[in-house]
Design a protein around this motif. Sequence first.
Motif, PDB file in Angstrom:
ATOM      1  N   UNK A  47       0.848  -1.190   0.000  1.00 39.06           N
ATOM      2  CA  UNK A  47       0.000   0.000   0.000  1.00 39.06           C
ATOM      3  C   UNK A  47       0.885   1.242   0.000  1.00 39.06           C
ATOM      4  N   UNK A  48       0.626   2.134  -0.921  1.00 39.93           N
ATOM      5  CA  UNK A  48       1.340   3.398  -1.013  1.00 39.93           C
ATOM      6  C   UNK A  48       0.414   4.531  -0.600  1.00 39.93           C
ATOM      7  N   UNK A  49       0.991   5.621  -0.158  1.00 41.54           N
ATOM      8  CA  UNK A  49       0.215   6.765   0.297  1.00 41.54           C
ATOM      9  C   UNK A  49       0.656   8.002  -0.477  1.00 41.54           C
ATOM     10  N   UNK A  50      -0.322   8.749  -0.993  1.00 42.67           N
ATOM     11  CA  UNK A  50      -0.044  10.019  -1.659  1.00 42.67           C
ATOM     12  C   UNK A  50      -1.003  11.070  -1.130  1.00 42.67           C
ATOM     13  N   UNK A  51      -0.553  12.316  -1.156  1.00 36.41           N
ATOM     14  CA  UNK A  51      -1.385  13.427  -0.699  1.00 36.41           C
ATOM     15  C   UNK A  51      -1.523  14.440  -1.818  1.00 36.41           C
ATOM     16  N   UNK A  52      -2.719  14.983  -1.953  1.00 36.23           N
ATOM     17  CA  UNK A  52      -2.982  16.025  -2.941  1.00 36.23           C
ATOM     18  C   UNK A  52      -3.346  17.291  -2.192  1.00 36.23           C
ATOM     19  N   UNK A  53      -2.553  18.341  -2.390  1.00 37.32           N
ATOM     20  CA  UNK A  53      -2.809  19.647  -1.792  1.00 37.32           C
ATOM     21  C   UNK A  53      -3.569  20.489  -2.799  1.00 37.32           C
ATOM     22  N   UNK A  68       4.157  12.357  -2.890  1.00 38.35           N
ATOM     23  CA  UNK A  68       4.216  10.968  -2.438  1.00 38.35           C
ATOM     24  C   UNK A  68       4.815  10.969  -1.043  1.00 38.35           C
ATOM     25  N   UNK A  69       4.113  10.367  -0.125  1.00 33.92           N
ATOM     26  CA  UNK A  69       4.553  10.301   1.258  1.00 33.92           C
ATOM     27  C   UNK A  69       5.432   9.067   1.409  1.00 33.92           C
ATOM     28  N   UNK A  70       6.517   9.182   2.144  1.00 37.32           N
ATOM     29  CA  UNK A  70       7.453   8.070   2.308  1.00 37.32           C
ATOM     30  C   UNK A  70       6.935   7.068   3.328  1.00 37.32           C
ATOM     31  N   UNK A  71       5.734   6.572   3.102  1.00 36.63           N
ATOM     32  CA  UNK A  71       5.142   5.542   3.944  1.00 36.63           C
ATOM     33  C   UNK A  71       4.632   4.435   3.049  1.00 36.63           C
ATOM     34  N   UNK A  72       4.854   3.210   3.443  1.00 36.38           N
ATOM     35  CA  UNK A  72       4.258   2.092   2.726  1.00 36.38           C
ATOM     36  C   UNK A  72       3.776   1.088   3.764  1.00 36.38           C
TER      37      UNK A  72
END
Length: 83
Positions: free
Chosen positions: A35-41, A51-55
């Motif tokens: 699972x990857x996490x991305x944020x849209x501002x 792209x957030x450095x979390x998986x």
Amino acid sequence: MIFESRLYKFGKGKNISAIMNEENKITIYYQNKGILKKEIQIENQSLIMNQVKESYPYTEVIPVDDSHLITRLGKSIGILINE
């Protein structure tokens, strides 16, 4: 759907979940080799994707609120608490 030229490199994936906990930020979780996490501002009528450095080593992640995530790994379901 979001149609913005800067978001064309979002990536392929499945089991997409999104949550908007803040007025100008959308957090997206999707599966592609974990699972990857991305944020849209959303700023001044434009969209910026980070792209957030979390998986996460799950099959699916569903955000419930700011601090709780429902996770699935195969047929096992769990709840994560981010503190």
